[in-house]
Write a protein that holds these residues in place. Structure first.
Motif, PDB file in Angstrom:
ATOM      1  N   VAL A   1       0.852  -1.190   0.000  1.00 27.43           N
ATOM      2  CA  VAL A   1       0.000   0.000   0.000  1.00 27.43           C
ATOM      3  C   VAL A   1       0.889   1.242   0.000  1.00 27.43           C
ATOM      4  O   VAL A   1       1.655   1.462   0.941  1.00 27.43           O
ATOM      5  CB  VAL A   1      -0.933   0.022   1.227  1.00 27.43           C
ATOM      6  CG1 VAL A   1      -1.817   1.266   1.198  1.00 27.43           C
ATOM      7  CG2 VAL A   1      -1.782  -1.241   1.274  1.00 27.43           C
ATOM      8  N   VAL A   2       0.801   2.015  -1.058  1.00 24.68           N
ATOM      9  CA  VAL A   2       1.537   3.279  -1.152  1.00 24.68           C
ATOM     10  C   VAL A   2       0.529   4.391  -0.890  1.00 24.68           C
ATOM     11  O   VAL A   2      -0.413   4.584  -1.659  1.00 24.68           O
ATOM     12  CB  VAL A   2       2.184   3.455  -2.535  1.00 24.68           C
ATOM     13  CG1 VAL A   2       2.952   4.775  -2.597  1.00 24.68           C
ATOM     14  CG2 VAL A   2       3.108   2.286  -2.838  1.00 24.68           C
ATOM     15  N   THR A   3       0.711   5.119   0.201  1.00 20.35           N
ATOM     16  CA  THR A   3      -0.329   6.059   0.609  1.00 20.35           C
ATOM     17  C   THR A   3       0.248   7.211   1.409  1.00 20.35           C
ATOM     18  O   THR A   3       1.340   7.108   1.974  1.00 20.35           O
ATOM     19  CB  THR A   3      -1.397   5.329   1.457  1.00 20.35           C
ATOM     20  OG1 THR A   3      -2.430   6.244   1.801  1.00 20.35           O
ATOM     21  CG2 THR A   3      -0.778   4.753   2.722  1.00 20.35           C
ATOM     22  N   ASP A   4      -0.508   8.301   1.435  1.00 17.38           N
ATOM     23  CA  ASP A   4      -0.143   9.420   2.302  1.00 17.38           C
ATOM     24  C   ASP A   4      -1.094   9.526   3.485  1.00 17.38           C
ATOM     25  O   ASP A   4      -0.948  10.411   4.320  1.00 17.38           O
ATOM     26  CB  ASP A   4      -0.126  10.741   1.522  1.00 17.38           C
ATOM     27  CG  ASP A   4      -1.451  11.046   0.851  1.00 17.38           C
ATOM     28  OD1 ASP A   4      -2.390  10.236   0.982  1.00 17.38           O
ATOM     29  OD2 ASP A   4      -1.556  12.092   0.181  1.00 17.38           O
ATOM     30  N   ALA A   5      -2.092   8.617   3.564  1.00 19.30           N
ATOM     31  CA  ALA A   5      -3.048   8.656   4.680  1.00 19.30           C
ATOM     32  C   ALA A   5      -3.747   7.312   4.771  1.00 19.30           C
ATOM     33  O   ALA A   5      -4.794   7.103   4.161  1.00 19.30           O
ATOM     34  CB  ALA A   5      -4.067   9.774   4.485  1.00 19.30           C
ATOM     35  N   VAL A   6      -3.176   6.370   5.492  1.00 21.71           N
ATOM     36  CA  VAL A   6      -3.767   5.043   5.600  1.00 21.71           C
ATOM     37  C   VAL A   6      -4.487   4.903   6.934  1.00 21.71           C
ATOM     38  O   VAL A   6      -4.035   5.415   7.957  1.00 21.71           O
ATOM     39  CB  VAL A   6      -2.699   3.941   5.452  1.00 21.71           C
ATOM     40  CG1 VAL A   6      -1.734   3.953   6.612  1.00 21.71           C
ATOM     41  CG2 VAL A   6      -3.347   2.576   5.301  1.00 21.71           C
ATOM     42  N   GLY A   7      -5.635   4.228   6.902  1.00 15.35           N
ATOM     43  CA  GLY A   7      -6.389   3.976   8.126  1.00 15.35           C
ATOM     44  C   GLY A   7      -6.510   2.490   8.380  1.00 15.35           C
ATOM     45  O   GLY A   7      -6.241   1.656   7.510  1.00 15.35           O
ATOM     46  N   ASP A   8      -6.924   2.127   9.594  1.00 15.87           N
ATOM     47  CA  ASP A   8      -7.050   0.709   9.946  1.00 15.87           C
ATOM     48  C   ASP A   8      -8.058  -0.004   9.068  1.00 15.87           C
ATOM     49  O   ASP A   8      -7.942  -1.193   8.805  1.00 15.87           O
ATOM     50  CB  ASP A   8      -7.458   0.578  11.416  1.00 15.87           C
ATOM     51  CG  ASP A   8      -6.342   1.025  12.352  1.00 15.87           C
ATOM     52  OD1 ASP A   8      -5.184   1.041  11.902  1.00 15.87           O
ATOM     53  OD2 ASP A   8      -6.652   1.356  13.515  1.00 15.87           O
ATOM     54  N   GLY A   9      -9.074   0.703   8.592  1.00 21.77           N
ATOM     55  CA  GLY A   9     -10.102   0.062   7.784  1.00 21.77           C
ATOM     56  C   GLY A   9      -9.541  -0.572   6.533  1.00 21.77           C
ATOM     57  O   GLY A   9      -9.892  -1.705   6.174  1.00 21.77           O
ATOM     58  N   LEU A  10      -8.649   0.114   5.836  1.00 17.33           N
ATOM     59  CA  LEU A  10      -8.056  -0.429   4.621  1.00 17.33           C
ATOM     60  C   LEU A  10      -7.163  -1.620   4.942  1.00 17.33           C
ATOM     61  O   LEU A  10      -7.244  -2.668   4.290  1.00 17.33           O
ATOM     62  CB  LEU A  10      -7.256   0.656   3.897  1.00 17.33           C
ATOM     63  CG  LEU A  10      -6.452   0.189   2.677  1.00 17.33           C
ATOM     64  CD1 LEU A  10      -7.362  -0.424   1.625  1.00 17.33           C
ATOM     65  CD2 LEU A  10      -5.649   1.344   2.085  1.00 17.33           C
ATOM     66  N   LEU A  11      -6.307  -1.492   5.941  1.00 18.09           N
ATOM     67  CA  LEU A  11      -5.379  -2.576   6.265  1.00 18.09           C
ATOM     68  C   LEU A  11      -6.130  -3.828   6.707  1.00 18.09           C
ATOM     69  O   LEU A  11      -5.767  -4.952   6.328  1.00 18.09           O
ATOM     70  CB  LEU A  11      -4.406  -2.125   7.348  1.00 18.09           C
ATOM     71  CG  LEU A  11      -3.522  -0.921   7.001  1.00 18.09           C
ATOM     72  CD1 LEU A  11      -2.544  -0.646   8.124  1.00 18.09           C
ATOM     73  CD2 LEU A  11      -2.785  -1.142   5.689  1.00 18.09           C
ATOM     74  N   ASP A  12      -7.182  -3.652   7.501  1.00 21.84           N
ATOM     75  CA  ASP A  12      -7.974  -4.807   7.935  1.00 21.84           C
ATOM     76  C   ASP A  12      -8.632  -5.496   6.751  1.00 21.84           C
ATOM     77  O   ASP A  12      -8.673  -6.729   6.671  1.00 21.84           O
ATOM     78  CB  ASP A  12      -9.047  -4.361   8.936  1.00 21.84           C
ATOM     79  CG  ASP A  12      -8.453  -3.940  10.275  1.00 21.84           C
ATOM     80  OD1 ASP A  12      -7.283  -4.285  10.530  1.00 21.84           O
ATOM     81  OD2 ASP A  12      -9.155  -3.251  11.042  1.00 21.84           O
ATOM     82  N   ALA A  13      -9.156  -4.698   5.818  1.00 22.40           N
ATOM     83  CA  ALA A  13      -9.822  -5.277   4.653  1.00 22.40           C
ATOM     84  C   ALA A  13      -8.838  -6.048   3.784  1.00 22.40           C
ATOM     85  O   ALA A  13      -9.155  -7.116   3.247  1.00 22.40           O
ATOM     86  CB  ALA A  13     -10.499  -4.174   3.841  1.00 22.40           C
ATOM     87  N   LEU A  14      -7.616  -5.540   3.647  1.00 21.33           N
ATOM     88  CA  LEU A  14      -6.626  -6.191   2.795  1.00 21.33           C
ATOM     89  C   LEU A  14      -6.053  -7.452   3.430  1.00 21.33           C
ATOM     90  O   LEU A  14      -5.793  -8.450   2.738  1.00 21.33           O
ATOM     91  CB  LEU A  14      -5.486  -5.212   2.485  1.00 21.33           C
ATOM     92  CG  LEU A  14      -5.842  -3.959   1.682  1.00 21.33           C
ATOM     93  CD1 LEU A  14      -4.612  -3.061   1.538  1.00 21.33           C
ATOM     94  CD2 LEU A  14      -6.400  -4.316   0.313  1.00 21.33           C
ATOM     95  N   SER A  15      -5.822  -7.424   4.736  1.00 19.31           N
ATOM     96  CA  SER A  15      -5.124  -8.531   5.402  1.00 19.31           C
ATOM     97  C   SER A  15      -5.884  -9.848   5.311  1.00 19.31           C
ATOM     98  O   SER A  15      -5.282 -10.923   5.418  1.00 19.31           O
ATOM     99  CB  SER A  15      -4.862  -8.181   6.868  1.00 19.31           C
ATOM    100  OG  SER A  15      -6.086  -7.973   7.556  1.00 19.31           O
ATOM    101  N   ALA A  16      -7.183  -9.791   5.090  1.00 25.28           N
ATOM    102  CA  ALA A  16      -7.970 -11.024   4.974  1.00 25.28           C
ATOM    103  C   ALA A  16      -7.786 -11.698   3.619  1.00 25.28           C
ATOM    104  O   ALA A  16      -8.260 -12.826   3.425  1.00 25.28           O
ATOM    105  CB  ALA A  16      -9.450 -10.710   5.195  1.00 25.28           C
ATOM    106  N   HIS A  17      -7.088 -11.048   2.686  1.00 30.69           N
ATOM    107  CA  HIS A  17      -7.021 -11.572   1.320  1.00 30.69           C
ATOM    108  C   HIS A  17      -5.595 -11.758   0.814  1.00 30.69           C
ATOM    109  O   HIS A  17      -5.380 -11.948  -0.389  1.00 30.69           O
ATOM    110  CB  HIS A  17      -7.779 -10.636   0.380  1.00 30.69           C
ATOM    111  CG  HIS A  17      -9.233 -10.508   0.714  1.00 30.69           C
ATOM    112  ND1 HIS A  17     -10.155 -11.482   0.411  1.00 30.69           N
ATOM    113  CD2 HIS A  17      -9.909  -9.529   1.372  1.00 30.69           C
ATOM    114  CE1 HIS A  17     -11.351 -11.109   0.840  1.00 30.69           C
ATOM    115  NE2 HIS A  17     -11.228  -9.927   1.433  1.00 30.69           N
ATOM    116  N   CYS A  18      -4.602 -11.699   1.706  1.00 24.44           N
ATOM    117  CA  CYS A  18      -3.219 -11.922   1.292  1.00 24.44           C
ATOM    118  C   CYS A  18      -2.416 -12.392   2.495  1.00 24.44           C
ATOM    119  O   CYS A  18      -2.904 -12.384   3.630  1.00 24.44           O
ATOM    120  CB  CYS A  18      -2.616 -10.648   0.709  1.00 24.44           C
ATOM    121  SG  CYS A  18      -2.501  -9.285   1.885  1.00 24.44           S
TER     122      CYS A  18
END
Length: 526
Positions: free
Chosen positions: A105-122
């Motif tokens: 994830v290349v970002t200037d503003a990451v929140g827990d919602g995105l990381l939680d959603a991604l971690s279930a699929h990789c």
């Protein structure tokens, strides 16, 4: 430009470092508009042999159908502080071969919602933070006498002082660079024109003969502005708008006892209004009170540039300025607020910095102007001996009392009249472009003011003069004679004059004077 060059230098190192911590099938995921850096990184990592794809999150909802023939197979929904966001084709769906082993994830503003959603699929999520641009403190305006010869209370310049930078280039060199696409006209400056004794005398005669006409236009346009805003803030387009803004400010003070705020801002064709200056104006004034001021219109290019830039700024910041432009003369018929629509000689158009507070026209050069800087300009104190800025202002102001009845008469006559723009000037310029074989209307400069600029700053090809134009063109004819430019009298010309910039200029093909080196009309060049 500087940020892009820095990225180019760091990209191989960044790509190698990220490649060292990922494995298997990799997705490089940007966040919303932050797509450029992820795409560049993905390209660099692919060159290192990484099995990689690139994508971005979005705020746009769409239907996903897990079918091999449908482009959006899966959809992840996650929460952010600004509402729901979406990531498509990140989850594998029913096809396990589509699963990513690592998501970067290349970002200037990451929140827990995105990381939680991604971690279930990789298997792993790698976060690459990119510093976001946060506007710093706004710069401070420049004022005379430290910058410019106008008194400090007459105008504040929302500009960056570039007085110590060598920006001037010969006119022919600049013209060739601009027409070849190698440079933008705002990246450098023309060498300042130092008027001859004959030209100085012509300016003095023009000022004496046109002072009443200019003063009347000043009074009319100022009263129209005051009728629309109780206490307007004048934002003059540097440079030609600044003397006009000062005159309007003086009329408002003389006639109504008002002390109007007055600032100079930069606008560059093709680049828009200085957004840092707009932010400064919004921080210090109600944007609804701001009135943009210029000297005159030509074909209306700056009018459209201003409107487009203000719309874009409003979308980006929520700061809404009115796109109205107030001018002394509107021969192009493209604004609603004007002193007159006659195309006549405004003496301040005769000269460059020496009638504009000894300030250059504005500069926008990425090597000198950063994202938090005002556009730039230079102050030429060495030209003080030729400065007629105060002379021009005082001569016009001295006629205010005498022209007051004329101003009231014009306003009374105009009341109830239709003054909507019809853009007839632009249509005329398109006809002239076709007739003279010029494929860009940017090379056709209509009106006395714009024609004067062509002769002072560009490589003129020829001047079209309305038959019988008379004294309004005396300075144009003198400048044309000094530069060896032909003046062609034209019956029925809708403007007093039109300046044609050489349409295919290069020094080798055309000669340094802008005419054909072989003595032909110049259209064979290039």
């Amino acid at each position: 430009l500087r940020d892009r060059q820095a990225l180019d230098r760091q990209l191989p190192h960044l790509a190698a470092r990220i490649a060292s911590v990922v494995r298997g099938r990799v997705l490089l995921l940007g966040t919303e508009e932050l797509m450029y850096v992820p795409l560049r990184l993905a390209g660099a990592m692919a060159g290192l042999g990484t099995d990689i794809r690139s994508s971005s999150t979005t705020r746009s909802p769409a239907v996903a159908v897990d079918d091999p023939g449908y482009p959006l197979r899966t959809r992840l929904v996650f929460a952010t502080a600004d509402g729901e966001r979406y990531a498509y084709n990140v989850a594998p769906g029913r096809d396990p071969s589509r699963r990513f082993d690592t998501i970067v994830v290349v970002t200037d503003a990451v929140g827990d919602g995105l990381l939680d959603a991604l971690s279930a699929h990789c298997d792993s999520v790698v976060v690459v933070p990119i510093p976001s641009y946060v506007p710093g403190p706004l710069p401070s305006p420049l004022r005379g006498p430290a910058f410019g010869s106008y008194p400090g209370d007459e105008v504040s310049w929302l500009l960056t002082d570039l007085s110590d930078v060598e920006l001037e280039a010969p006119t022919e060199e600049r013209e060739e660079a601009v027409q070849s696409g190698g440079a933008h006209y705002a990246e450098s400056l023309p060498v300042e024109y130092v008027p001859s004794a004959a030209y100085d005398a012509l300016f003095a005669d023009a000022l004496a003969s046109s002072a009443d006409r200019v003063a009347t236009a000043v009074g009319v346009v100022t009263e129209l502005v005051l009728a629309g805003r109780a206490r307007p803030v004048l934002a003059s387009l540097a440079r030609a708008g600044v003397p006009v803004g000062i005159l309007m400010r003086r009329w408002a003070n003389w006639r109504h006892g008002l002390d109007l705020a007055h600032h100079a801002v930069s606008i560059v064709r093709g680049r828009g209004v200085d957004t840092v200056a707009l932010r400064w104006l919004a921080a210090h004034h109600d944007p609804a009170d701001v009135v943009f001021v210029d000297g005159w219109t030509g074909k209306g290019a700056i009018v459209t540039e201003l409107a487009a830039a203000l719309r874009e700024h409003s979308v980006a910041t929520g700061q809404s300025f009115r796109p109205d432009l107030a001018v002394l003369a509107d021969p192009g018929h493209c604004v609603r607020t004007f002193g007159t629509r006659d195309d006549f000689l405004i003496p301040s158009a005769c000269l460059n910095s020496t009638v504009s507070g000894l300030v250059s026209r504005t500069v926008l050069n990425d090597d000198l102007i950063g994202p938090g800087d005002f556009h730039g300009a230079k102050f030429y104190p060495e030209l003080a001996g030729a400065d007629v800025s105060a002379t021009f202002l005082d001569a016009i102001c001295a006629r205010f009392a005498a022209v007051r009845p004329d101003v009231e008469g014009v306003l009374a006559a105009r009341a109830g009249q239709e003054v909507e723009p019809d853009w007839s000037g632009w249509a005329a310029i398109e006809r002239i472009s076709t007739e003279y074989g010029i494929d860009s209307v940017n090379l056709v400069k209509p009106g006395v003011g714009e024609t004067t600029r062509v002769l002072l700053r560009r490589v003129p090809w020829r001047i079209l003069a309305r038959t019988g134009a008379g004294a309004d063109l005396a300075h144009v004819r003198l400048l044309a004679a000094e530069r060896g430019v032909p003046v062609e009298d034209v019956d029925g010309l809708p403007y007093t004059c039109v300046g044609l910039i050489h349409p295919r200029y290069s020094r080798g093909a055309s000669g340094a004077d802008g005419l054909s080196a072989s003595g032909a009309d110049g259209l064979s060049a290039g």
